[in-house]
Design a protein around this motif. Structure first.
Motif, PDB file in Angstrom:
ATOM      1  N   ASP A 114      49.144  53.581  68.918  1.00 23.69           N
ATOM      2  CA  ASP A 114      49.572  52.685  67.839  1.00 23.69           C
ATOM      3  C   ASP A 114      48.766  52.952  66.565  1.00 23.69           C
ATOM      4  O   ASP A 114      49.317  52.937  65.453  1.00 23.69           O
ATOM      5  CB  ASP A 114      49.394  51.226  68.256  1.00 23.69           C
ATOM      6  N   GLN A 115      47.460  53.187  66.707  1.00 23.73           N
ATOM      7  CA  GLN A 115      46.630  53.504  65.549  1.00 23.73           C
ATOM      8  C   GLN A 115      47.097  54.806  64.898  1.00 23.73           C
ATOM      9  O   GLN A 115      47.249  54.884  63.670  1.00 23.73           O
ATOM     10  CB  GLN A 115      45.166  53.634  65.982  1.00 23.73           C
ATOM     11  N   ALA A 116      47.333  55.818  65.726  1.00 21.93           N
ATOM     12  CA  ALA A 116      47.786  57.100  65.194  1.00 21.93           C
ATOM     13  C   ALA A 116      49.124  56.955  64.484  1.00 21.93           C
ATOM     14  O   ALA A 116      49.333  57.510  63.392  1.00 21.93           O
ATOM     15  CB  ALA A 116      47.894  58.130  66.320  1.00 21.93           C
ATOM     16  N   ARG A 117      50.024  56.203  65.086  1.00 21.15           N
ATOM     17  CA  ARG A 117      51.361  56.027  64.502  1.00 21.15           C
ATOM     18  C   ARG A 117      51.275  55.335  63.151  1.00 21.15           C
ATOM     19  O   ARG A 117      51.939  55.737  62.180  1.00 21.15           O
ATOM     20  CB  ARG A 117      52.247  55.224  65.460  1.00 21.15           C
ATOM     21  N   ALA A 118      50.446  54.306  63.038  1.00 24.90           N
ATOM     22  CA  ALA A 118      50.316  53.574  61.775  1.00 24.90           C
ATOM     23  C   ALA A 118      49.744  54.474  60.684  1.00 24.90           C
ATOM     24  O   ALA A 118      50.237  54.490  59.548  1.00 24.90           O
ATOM     25  CB  ALA A 118      49.424  52.351  61.973  1.00 24.90           C
ATOM     26  N   VAL A 119      48.705  55.232  61.007  1.00 22.56           N
ATOM     27  CA  VAL A 119      48.062  56.092  60.016  1.00 22.56           C
ATOM     28  C   VAL A 119      48.992  57.225  59.599  1.00 22.56           C
ATOM     29  O   VAL A 119      49.119  57.546  58.408  1.00 22.56           O
ATOM     30  CB  VAL A 119      46.740  56.649  60.567  1.00 22.56           C
ATOM     31  N   VAL A 120      49.650  57.836  60.571  1.00 24.16           N
ATOM     32  CA  VAL A 120      50.537  58.961  60.244  1.00 24.16           C
ATOM     33  C   VAL A 120      51.735  58.485  59.434  1.00 24.16           C
ATOM     34  O   VAL A 120      52.136  59.136  58.457  1.00 24.16           O
ATOM     35  CB  VAL A 120      50.987  59.680  61.525  1.00 24.16           C
ATOM     36  N   THR A 121      52.328  57.369  59.807  1.00 24.75           N
ATOM     37  CA  THR A 121      53.468  56.841  59.052  1.00 24.75           C
ATOM     38  C   THR A 121      53.086  56.626  57.594  1.00 24.75           C
ATOM     39  O   THR A 121      53.843  56.982  56.671  1.00 24.75           O
ATOM     40  CB  THR A 121      53.960  55.526  59.670  1.00 24.75           C
ATOM     41  N   ALA A 122      51.903  56.042  57.365  1.00 21.56           N
ATOM     42  CA  ALA A 122      51.449  55.797  55.997  1.00 21.56           C
ATOM     43  C   ALA A 122      51.126  57.100  55.269  1.00 21.56           C
ATOM     44  O   ALA A 122      51.425  57.247  54.082  1.00 21.56           O
ATOM     45  CB  ALA A 122      50.216  54.897  56.019  1.00 21.56           C
ATOM     46  N   THR A 123      50.542  58.056  55.978  1.00 27.36           N
ATOM     47  CA  THR A 123      50.220  59.345  55.359  1.00 27.36           C
ATOM     48  C   THR A 123      51.490  60.095  54.967  1.00 27.36           C
ATOM     49  O   THR A 123      51.560  60.696  53.884  1.00 27.36           O
ATOM     50  CB  THR A 123      49.376  60.205  56.315  1.00 27.36           C
ATOM     51  N   LEU A 124      52.478  60.067  55.835  1.00 29.68           N
ATOM     52  CA  LEU A 124      53.723  60.777  55.528  1.00 29.68           C
ATOM     53  C   LEU A 124      54.474  60.120  54.381  1.00 29.68           C
ATOM     54  O   LEU A 124      55.124  60.799  53.583  1.00 29.68           O
ATOM     55  CB  LEU A 124      54.600  60.873  56.772  1.00 29.68           C
ATOM     56  N   LEU A 125      54.382  58.788  54.272  1.00 35.10           N
ATOM     57  CA  LEU A 125      54.961  58.128  53.101  1.00 35.10           C
ATOM     58  C   LEU A 125      54.251  58.600  51.838  1.00 35.10           C
ATOM     59  O   LEU A 125      54.912  58.900  50.824  1.00 35.10           O
ATOM     60  CB  LEU A 125      54.846  56.615  53.232  1.00 35.10           C
ATOM     61  N   ALA A 126      52.927  58.678  51.872  1.00 29.33           N
ATOM     62  CA  ALA A 126      52.185  59.158  50.707  1.00 29.33           C
ATOM     63  C   ALA A 126      52.578  60.588  50.361  1.00 29.33           C
ATOM     64  O   ALA A 126      52.706  60.951  49.184  1.00 29.33           O
ATOM     65  CB  ALA A 126      50.682  59.060  50.961  1.00 29.33           C
ATOM     66  N   ARG A 127      52.784  61.414  51.372  1.00 27.58           N
ATOM     67  CA  ARG A 127      53.247  62.791  51.116  1.00 27.58           C
ATOM     68  C   ARG A 127      54.633  62.788  50.475  1.00 27.58           C
ATOM     69  O   ARG A 127      54.886  63.539  49.514  1.00 27.58           O
ATOM     70  CB  ARG A 127      53.272  63.578  52.420  1.00 27.58           C
ATOM     71  N   ASP A 128      55.535  61.982  51.017  1.00 25.89           N
ATOM     72  CA  ASP A 128      56.889  61.908  50.451  1.00 25.89           C
ATOM     73  C   ASP A 128      56.854  61.479  48.985  1.00 25.89           C
ATOM     74  O   ASP A 128      57.533  62.071  48.136  1.00 25.89           O
ATOM     75  CB  ASP A 128      57.742  60.913  51.245  1.00 25.89           C
ATOM     76  N   LEU A 129      56.086  60.445  48.692  1.00 29.17           N
ATOM     77  CA  LEU A 129      55.994  59.955  47.321  1.00 29.17           C
ATOM     78  C   LEU A 129      55.450  61.028  46.390  1.00 29.17           C
ATOM     79  O   LEU A 129      55.926  61.198  45.261  1.00 29.17           O
ATOM     80  CB  LEU A 129      55.099  58.720  47.270  1.00 29.17           C
ATOM     81  N   THR A 130      54.446  61.758  46.851  1.00 27.45           N
ATOM     82  CA  THR A 130      53.800  62.757  46.004  1.00 27.45           C
ATOM     83  C   THR A 130      54.658  63.998  45.842  1.00 27.45           C
ATOM     84  O   THR A 130      54.688  64.616  44.774  1.00 27.45           O
ATOM     85  CB  THR A 130      52.420  63.119  46.580  1.00 27.45           C
ATOM     86  N   ASN A 131      55.365  64.382  46.891  1.00 29.33           N
ATOM     87  CA  ASN A 131      56.217  65.569  46.824  1.00 29.33           C
ATOM     88  C   ASN A 131      57.472  65.358  45.974  1.00 29.33           C
ATOM     89  O   ASN A 131      58.060  66.329  45.482  1.00 29.33           O
ATOM     90  CB  ASN A 131      56.660  65.976  48.235  1.00 29.33           C
ATOM     91  N   MET A 132      57.890  64.118  45.820  1.00 29.03           N
ATOM     92  CA  MET A 132      59.147  63.849  45.119  1.00 29.03           C
ATOM     93  C   MET A 132      59.117  64.407  43.697  1.00 29.03           C
ATOM     94  O   MET A 132      58.174  64.170  42.944  1.00 29.03           O
ATOM     95  CB  MET A 132      59.400  62.340  45.070  1.00 29.03           C
ATOM     96  N   PRO A 133      60.138  65.175  43.292  1.00 36.46           N
ATOM     97  CA  PRO A 133      60.183  65.698  41.923  1.00 36.46           C
ATOM     98  C   PRO A 133      60.170  64.586  40.889  1.00 36.46           C
ATOM     99  O   PRO A 133      60.728  63.505  41.097  1.00 36.46           O
ATOM    100  CB  PRO A 133      61.511  66.475  41.894  1.00 36.46           C
ATOM    101  N   SER A 134      59.550  64.863  39.769  1.00 39.16           N
ATOM    102  CA  SER A 134      59.339  63.811  38.767  1.00 39.16           C
ATOM    103  C   SER A 134      60.575  63.464  37.960  1.00 39.16           C
ATOM    104  O   SER A 134      60.559  62.482  37.219  1.00 39.16           O
ATOM    105  CB  SER A 134      58.188  64.212  37.832  1.00 39.16           C
ATOM    106  N   ASP A 135      61.661  64.238  38.069  1.00 34.02           N
ATOM    107  CA  ASP A 135      62.890  63.802  37.415  1.00 34.02           C
ATOM    108  C   ASP A 135      63.449  62.564  38.110  1.00 34.02           C
ATOM    109  O   ASP A 135      64.169  61.776  37.506  1.00 34.02           O
ATOM    110  CB  ASP A 135      63.931  64.928  37.378  1.00 34.02           C
ATOM    111  N   ARG A 136      63.070  62.357  39.373  1.00 33.80           N
ATOM    112  CA  ARG A 136      63.464  61.159  40.113  1.00 33.80           C
ATOM    113  C   ARG A 136      62.332  60.138  40.168  1.00 33.80           C
ATOM    114  O   ARG A 136      62.584  58.938  40.260  1.00 33.80           O
ATOM    115  CB  ARG A 136      63.868  61.539  41.541  1.00 33.80           C
TER     116      ARG A 136
END
Length: 466
Positions: free
Chosen positions: A137-159
């Motif tokens: 559960d700890q791993a899942r919570a941390v990874v889910t949050a990390t992957l969201l941060a990656r998604d937000l950062t990877n998103m092109p800035s035109d969007r």
């Protein structure tokens, strides 16, 4: 698994003595050392399973299991499924590391799901205990949050406008117990005196105007209040002091600090940690426009400190200053930590994987460094050299936002220190410009945004809440 001792896990496959002897001979033949992250593949044509992967875990600490998980995920990328067998006496922290490595290394950013990866299912065979379930559960919570941060950062800035980022936070927090979100728009920022955030975002089109997002997690009975502040420049042209193309092409990552503090707060809520956490994300696009701020302009930060603009490309510290002053005056936390993709000097000093850590508090810096090491991220504490503080004195204002003397990461930290007020001894700053991005697949990191800081902050919040 460690070299020379596969039978404890392999007997879960119900392999016969001849199969086990074959595995032992294979490991000896390839001289499998068991070092963390090494993988050797034994093909088994016309048999089930058709391939056996042997992964090294090094000394058996959590980091070695994380490296093994990442290596297995990459080695099995062309498969449709992967079954991971571990010794029966594997510790919960090892299971957490393994799961984090498997999930983090399996990440790939895509704007659509038209070409999903073949590896769709990973099964880990291990004892079902409360401790193991808690580790997962700890791993899942941390990874889910990390992957969201990656998604937000990877998103092109035109969007990825400030408004878009704010909507993603609202969406992620919806329905999560203990979480509330407030999104402050330009009219509110002007009325309340957030003049630095407004100044940085002034050159952008109106629909790309600045925001201040406040994500709050308030569990019952929490005795400590932590404020996390993250730089949220959704794209950075440098403004009037425009960047060269080589320095601008990855500036969609300039909100990596904001993504990290949002992610860590979401992880804290998912883990139900008994500590109050507030994440502040000052968001703006530093564009070149008719009304862009200019060198020589003087702005008045939230709280009254004035700053003379000598370089419009030193904008991150401006938006952070407003948010930090607000945190001190209105939120009154016990500790404040800020994260920012702030300076190129950080990468020159410490390279691609290690963030710079600044703090006057030995105990706070030590706790954050320990959390980083435990989580698999890297930091190095840097000096807050008082000899440089006078370089920030302004002629037209209290301070200047840039100098020409070098020591760029240190001077940025000293600038931010001006906004810590009574929290000076309970404040830490991470300059994490280079670690926010990976140029290649590397261990649990995938090419692109790393989500740096989510794991460090969450691990630290866990120890703070203990």
């Amino acid at each position: 698994m460690p070299s020379g001792s596969p039978s404890d896990a392999l007997d879960l496959l119900k392999l016969g003595p001849a199969d086990l002897a074959e595995c032992e001979a294979f490991l000896e033949d390839v001289e499998h050392s068991g070092s963390a992250g090494t993988v050797h593949t034994l093909p088994r044509p016309a048999r089930r399973p058709s391939r056996l992967l042997f992964a090294g875990i090094g000394d058996g600490e959590e980091a070695g299991w994380r490296a093994a998980g990442a290596a297995l995920a990459r080695s099995a990328r062309s498969e449709t499924s992967l079954r991971v067998l571990v010794p029966r006496d594997t510790a919960p922290e090892a299971v957490r590391g393994l799961a984090e490595g498997l999930w983090l290394a399996s990440y790939r950013f895509r704007l659509n799901d038209a070409e999903p990866d073949p590896l769709r299912r990973v099964t880990v065979v291990l004892p079902a205990t409360e401790e193991i379930e808690a580790a997962l559960d700890q791993a899942r919570a941390v990874v889910t949050a990390t992957l969201l941060a990656r998604d937000l950062t990877n998103m092109p800035s035109d969007r990825k406008t400030p408004a878009w980022f704010a909507r993603q936070v609202v969406k992620a927090a919806a329905g999560v117990p203990g979480l509330t979100v407030e999104v402050r728009e330009p009219a509110y920022l002007a009325a309340q005196g957030f003049n630095a955030i407004l100044a940085v975002g002034r050159g952008a089109a109106q629909e790309r105007g600045p925001r201040l997002v406040e994500l709050s997690y308030r569990p019952r009975g929490a005795k400590r209040h932590i404020v996390l502040v993250g730089k949220g420049i959704t794209f950075d042209t440098g403004g009037v002091c425009i960047k060269p193309v080589s320095g601008m092409k990855l500036m969609r990552k300039d909100m990596g600090g904001a993504a990290a503090v949002i992610g860590a707060t979401l992880a804290a809520a998912a883990m139900r940690l008994p500590v109050r956490v507030t994440a502040l994300a000052p968001l703006a696009e530093n564009a070149l426009g008719d009304d862009s701020m200019r060198p020589g302009d003087v702005i008045t930060h939230y709280g009254g400190i004035t700053s003379e603009i000598l370089n419009t490309d030193a904008e991150g510290r401006l938006v952070l200053g407003d948010a930090m002053a607000y945190a001190v005056r209105r939120l009154r936390p016990d500790v404040m930590v800020d994260l920012a993709t702030l300076t190129g000097a950080q990468g020159v000093a410490l390279g691609k994987r290690t963030a710079a850590l600044y703090s006057h508090s030995d105990s706070l810096a030590g706790a954050l460094a320990e959390a980083a090491a435990a989580s698999g991220e890297s930091v190095w504490r840097m000096p807050l050299n008082e000899d440089y503080a006078a370089e920030l004195d302004g002629d037209l204002a209290d301070i200047v936002n840039s100098t020409d003397i070098g020591a760029g990461s240190l001077l940025a930290a000293l600038y931010l220190r001006e906004f810590t007020g009574t929290l000076r001894e309970n404040w830490a700053h991470f300059d994490m410009s280079s670690p926010a991005w990976s140029d290649s697949n590397d261990g649990e990191l995938t090419k692109g945004a790393t989500g740096w800081g989510v794991r460090t902050l969450t691990r630290w919040l866990e120890t703070t809440a203990a």
